[in-house]
Write an enzyme that holds these catalytic residues in place. Structure first.
Site, mmCIF file in Angstrom:
data_model
loop_
_atom_site.group_PDB
_atom_site.id
_atom_site.type_symbol
_atom_site.label_atom_id
_atom_site.label_comp_id
_atom_site.label_asym_id
_atom_site.label_seq_id
_atom_site.Cartn_x
_atom_site.Cartn_y
_atom_site.Cartn_z
ATOM 1 N N TYR A 66 -13.688 6.872 -29.005
ATOM 2 C CA TYR A 66 -12.456 6.061 -29.087
ATOM 3 C C TYR A 66 -12.584 5.044 -30.225
ATOM 4 C CZ TYR A 66 -8.719 2.802 -28.175
ATOM 5 O OH TYR A 66 -7.611 2.001 -28.340
ATOM 6 N N SER A 95 -7.542 -1.117 -33.325
ATOM 7 C CA SER A 95 -8.097 -1.781 -32.137
ATOM 8 C C SER A 95 -9.325 -2.574 -32.545
ATOM 9 C CB SER A 95 -8.506 -0.721 -31.107
ATOM 10 O OG SER A 95 -9.277 -1.303 -30.071
ATOM 11 N N ALA A 152 6.469 5.565 -27.757
ATOM 12 C CA ALA A 152 7.471 4.554 -27.364
ATOM 13 C C ALA A 152 7.755 4.563 -25.867
ATOM 14 C CB ALA A 152 8.765 4.796 -28.148
ATOM 15 N N GLY A 184 -7.223 -6.625 -29.135
ATOM 16 C CA GLY A 184 -8.250 -6.507 -28.100
ATOM 17 C C GLY A 184 -7.577 -6.091 -26.801
ATOM 18 N N ASP A 239 4.869 15.554 -29.140
ATOM 19 C CA ASP A 239 3.417 15.430 -29.023
ATOM 20 C C ASP A 239 2.900 15.296 -30.454
ATOM 21 O OD1 ASP A 239 0.672 15.796 -28.803
ATOM 22 O OD2 ASP A 239 0.874 17.160 -27.105
HETATM 23 P P1 NDP Z 1 -0.069 3.072 -23.003
HETATM 24 O O1 NDP Z 1 -0.892 4.071 -22.271
HETATM 25 O O2 NDP Z 1 0.774 2.142 -22.234
HETATM 26 O O3 NDP Z 1 0.836 3.822 -24.081
HETATM 27 C C1 NDP Z 1 0.336 4.885 -24.842
HETATM 28 C C2 NDP Z 1 1.502 5.586 -25.509
HETATM 29 O O4 NDP Z 1 0.997 6.648 -26.344
HETATM 30 C C3 NDP Z 1 2.434 6.224 -24.489
HETATM 31 O O5 NDP Z 1 3.762 5.961 -24.874
HETATM 32 C C4 NDP Z 1 2.133 7.710 -24.613
HETATM 33 O O6 NDP Z 1 3.323 8.440 -24.359
HETATM 34 C C5 NDP Z 1 1.746 7.810 -26.086
HETATM 35 N N1 NDP Z 1 0.983 9.019 -26.371
HETATM 36 C C6 NDP Z 1 -0.252 9.343 -25.931
HETATM 37 N N2 NDP Z 1 -0.579 10.570 -26.378
HETATM 38 C C7 NDP Z 1 0.480 11.017 -27.113
HETATM 39 C C8 NDP Z 1 0.755 12.201 -27.823
HETATM 40 N N3 NDP Z 1 -0.137 13.209 -27.880
HETATM 41 N N4 NDP Z 1 1.938 12.325 -28.458
HETATM 42 C C9 NDP Z 1 2.845 11.322 -28.414
HETATM 43 N N5 NDP Z 1 2.653 10.174 -27.757
HETATM 44 C C10 NDP Z 1 1.473 10.029 -27.120
HETATM 45 O O7 NDP Z 1 -1.123 2.266 -23.899
HETATM 46 P P2 NDP Z 1 -0.934 1.144 -25.014
HETATM 47 O O8 NDP Z 1 0.473 0.775 -25.215
HETATM 48 O O9 NDP Z 1 -1.913 0.103 -24.727
HETATM 49 O O10 NDP Z 1 -1.467 1.949 -26.284
HETATM 50 C C11 NDP Z 1 -0.768 2.040 -27.511
HETATM 51 C C12 NDP Z 1 -1.761 2.060 -28.639
HETATM 52 O O11 NDP Z 1 -2.470 0.843 -28.661
HETATM 53 C C13 NDP Z 1 -2.817 3.144 -28.572
HETATM 54 O O12 NDP Z 1 -3.011 3.679 -29.855
HETATM 55 C C14 NDP Z 1 -4.055 2.399 -28.086
HETATM 56 O O13 NDP Z 1 -5.233 3.047 -28.502
HETATM 57 C C15 NDP Z 1 -3.858 1.089 -28.780
HETATM 58 N N6 NDP Z 1 -4.558 -0.076 -28.255
HETATM 59 C C16 NDP Z 1 -4.440 -0.448 -26.949
HETATM 60 C C17 NDP Z 1 -5.088 -1.585 -26.485
HETATM 61 C C18 NDP Z 1 -5.048 -2.006 -25.052
HETATM 62 O O14 NDP Z 1 -5.964 -2.722 -24.600
HETATM 63 N N7 NDP Z 1 -4.026 -1.660 -24.306
HETATM 64 C C19 NDP Z 1 -5.853 -2.432 -27.404
HETATM 65 C C20 NDP Z 1 -5.929 -1.938 -28.741
HETATM 66 C C21 NDP Z 1 -5.276 -0.828 -29.146
HETATM 67 P P3 NDP Z 1 3.418 9.843 -23.601
HETATM 68 O O15 NDP Z 1 2.340 9.881 -22.565
HETATM 69 O O16 NDP Z 1 4.810 9.827 -23.056
HETATM 70 O O17 NDP Z 1 3.244 10.862 -24.681
HETATM 71 C C1 8X3 Z 2 -8.331 -0.969 -26.559
HETATM 72 C C2 8X3 Z 2 -9.200 -2.169 -26.437
HETATM 73 O O1 8X3 Z 2 -11.560 -2.909 -25.861
HETATM 74 O O2 8X3 Z 2 -10.503 -1.334 -24.360
HETATM 75 O O3 8X3 Z 2 -8.366 -0.460 -27.840
HETATM 76 O O4 8X3 Z 2 -11.273 -0.614 -26.502
HETATM 77 S S1 8X3 Z 2 -10.700 -1.715 -25.774
#
Ligand code: NDP
Ligand code: 8X3
Length: 254
Positions: free
Chosen positions: A152, A139, A11, A183, A59
């Site tokens: 990934y 994703s 979050a 995406g 975590d």
């Molecule tokens: P961000 O990097 O903005 O956010 C990622 C979030 O995950 C952060 O809040 C981070 O918080 C948290 N996180 C990472 N590792 C941990 C951990 N070990 N424990 C708890 N929290 C963790 O990326 P997005 O918002 O884009 O990503 C969110 C999700 O969406 C992911 O699962 C990503 O794979 C997925 N996604 C993203 C896409 C994109 O293009 N952006 C597309 C498709 C899917 P903190 O570091 O504070 O722990």
């Molecule tokens: C994140 C989208 O295309 O970078 O899941 O893998 S992509």
């Protein structure tokens, strides 16, 4: 709309923070979890006066910590209606023979095991109450391959199939499961993937009207707020500026 208790992992940034913003409505109770407590505190401050909120520095790779976080939820927050398994990351874009095994471990531990732990520990209460919704953030990378997507994409394929298998296990209950498959969306995602290289991260979105975190939160909110008998199984969305390419062909010299 009924008041809901919503547990959001990851979050502190991107989709997770946007989900917190959209679910921050009077009557709702938000549990906001991530490793960066400072960012969670900032978000809590921003959303002050909207919903009841509990922040948990967590975590998701740490099974005992997830167990503690769930066990120690105060009564007001203990009946989780919606779990948004969003915490996750990509690390690196190298080919499989060059990628870092440490990065692979981190992606598996976060994107697979983190989702497993949170789900397994929160789900029994949902089944007992015969009410709940698990929203997993998958994703397009879990369905469609791309160079460097190796582990990934594999972890996100797990998220898709785990979500479907949960539906099978939960048949006969009123607990819903949804897998949202976005995406490319402009968040902290690429900064993390390229380990803080802002320039490389910016190139990913250059000239593209990428999805935004708010777009994803809106989709999650929509899925959660369908009538109780409607289960959105899987929902894939992309920017209008993204589509599939042709198969790669290796042409040998003649
Ligand atoms: P961000 O990097 O903005 O956010 C990622 C979030 O995950 C952060 O809040 C981070 O918080 C948290 N996180 C990472 N590792 C941990 C951990 N070990 N424990 C708890 N929290 C963790 O990326 P997005 O918002 O884009 O990503 C969110 C999700 O969406 C992911 O699962 C990503 O794979 C997925 N996604 C993203 C896409 C994109 O293009 N952006 C597309 C498709 C899917 P903190 O570091 O504070 O722990
Ligand atoms: C994140 C989208 O295309 O970078 O899941 O893998 S992509």
């Amino acid at each position: 709309m009924n008041s809901q208790t919503i547990f959001i992992t990851g979050a502190s940034s991107g989709f997770g923070a946007a989900c917190a913003r959209i679910f921050a409505r009077p009557g709702n109770r938000l549990i906001l979890a991530a490793r960066h407590a400072d960012k969670l505190l900032q978000l809590q401050e921003e959303l002050r006066g909207t919903a009841a909120m509990r922040i948990i520095p967590l975590d998701v790779r740490d099974r005992a910590a997830v167990q503690r976080a769930v066990n120690e939820l105060p009564e007001q927050f203990s009946e989780v209606d919606v779990l948004i398994n969003n915490a996750g990351l990509a690390l690196g874009l190298e080919s499989a023979h060059q990628a870092s095994l440490d990065d692979w471990d981190t992606m598996v531990d976060t994107n697979i095991k983190g989702v497993m732990y949170c789900t397994r520990l929160i789900l029994p209460g949902m089944v007992e109450r015969n009410r709940g919704h698990i929203v997993n953030i998958g994703s397009t990378a879990g369905s469609w391959p791309y160079p460097g997507g190796n582990v990934y994409g594999g972890t996100k394929a797990f998220v898709t199939q785990f979500s479907r298998n949960l539906r099978c296990d939960l048949i006969g209950t009123k607990v819903r499961v949804t897998c949202i498959q976005p995406g490319m969306a402009e968040t902290g995602f690429s900064r993390t993937r390229f380990k803080g290289d802002e320039e490389k991260a910016a190139q990913v979105y250059a000239g593209v009207e990428a999805l935004t975190a708010a777009d994803i939160a809106d989709t999650v909110y929509w899925a959660v707020n369908r009538p109780a008998h409607v289960n959105i199984n899987t929902l894939e969305l992309m920017s209008i500026d993204q589509a599939w390419g042709p198969f790669a062909i290796n042409r040998n010299e003649t």
